[in-house]
Design a protein around this motif. Sequence first.
Motif, short mmCIF file in Angstrom:
data_model
loop_
_atom_site.label_atom_id
_atom_site.label_comp_id
_atom_site.label_asym_id
_atom_site.label_seq_id
_atom_site.Cartn_x
_atom_site.Cartn_y
_atom_site.Cartn_z
N GLN A 84 1.60 9.27 -6.47
CA GLN A 84 1.00 10.18 -5.50
C GLN A 84 0.58 9.38 -4.28
O GLN A 84 -0.22 8.44 -4.39
CB GLN A 84 -0.20 10.90 -6.12
N LYS A 86 -0.64 9.49 -0.10
CA LYS A 86 -1.07 10.18 1.11
C LYS A 86 -0.34 9.55 2.28
O LYS A 86 -0.47 8.36 2.54
CB LYS A 86 -2.59 10.03 1.30
N SER A 88 0.22 9.89 6.35
CA SER A 88 -0.48 10.50 7.47
C SER A 88 0.09 10.05 8.80
O SER A 88 0.73 9.00 8.91
CB SER A 88 -1.98 10.13 7.42
N SER A 93 -1.93 14.93 7.79
CA SER A 93 -1.76 14.16 6.56
C SER A 93 -1.05 15.02 5.52
O SER A 93 -1.18 16.25 5.52
CB SER A 93 -3.11 13.66 6.02
N ASN A 95 0.23 15.15 1.26
CA ASN A 95 0.11 14.63 -0.10
C ASN A 95 1.49 14.64 -0.73
O ASN A 95 2.05 15.70 -1.01
CB ASN A 95 -0.85 15.51 -0.90
N GLU A 113 -1.18 5.62 1.82
CA GLU A 113 -2.25 5.26 0.90
C GLU A 113 -1.90 5.76 -0.50
O GLU A 113 -1.47 6.91 -0.67
CB GLU A 113 -3.57 5.90 1.35
N LEU A 115 -2.75 7.29 -3.88
CA LEU A 115 -3.82 8.12 -4.44
C LEU A 115 -3.82 8.11 -5.97
O LEU A 115 -4.72 8.69 -6.59
CB LEU A 115 -3.67 9.56 -3.95
#
Length: 254
Positions: A84, A86, A88, A93, A95, A113, A115
């Motif tokens: 998962q 992120k 942006s 952003s 998911n 990032e 997650l």
Amino acid sequence: MGYPQDLLSNRSIIQHGKFALITPEGLVKNVIPGFENCDITILGSPKLGASFVDYIVTMHKGGMNTQGFGYEGVETFVYCLEGQIKASTDSESFNLTEGGYLYCPPGEKMYLENLADGDSRCFLYKQKYRPLEGHKPYIVSGNTNDIEGQIYDDMENVNLKDLLPTDDLGFDMNFHILTFDPAACHPFIETHVQEHGAYLLSGEGMYNLDNKWIPVKKGDYIYMGPYCLQACYAVGREKLSYVYSKDCNRDAVL
């Protein structure tokens, strides 16, 4: 990794400017500024003969790129292989789970990032954008699981998914997923000016690269240069599937 347990061997084949097969067992980690707590390897690049750069990235827990990926004149794309993430921009952003992707036009930085509690993995791409007067690309995000595939070249056992718009000249490249049922194949051996960077998502196959039949499987990366003869058969019991880039919508440059 420690001492080898057998003779050193590798299935990878490198033919600079023509084609390359890069297999997981030979990958080494690269240090790329901006990527924190990530294992990242450069796959296709201009040093290989490609006009783009492809990466495979394992983002460990807390892994990220807060510096931003991409810069003025360069377009970027990320495809989530597992986990998962992120993804942006400065204004939005997204998911991304398995099959999720984000395209950023030139000048729009991409921030990543992890997650997940464990590792997340992604396929990452960048290329210099070729502008076309009166047309501009834009941010695109989605998930391949939500895209209805289409029959490829009148063959019901081959499925094609387009990840970016195919009818907008603002885009000078696209990403696709091509999936072959067991025993399916291309309708002919292709020869064209476009080049590809492809990451195998599942299955096994025999790939014709420059008229050489080469075994490939999940986790392999293939670079196909301009005019490289190319086609494949799916073998084994699983579907053969890969995500790949293709330049489009532009004339050849003199």
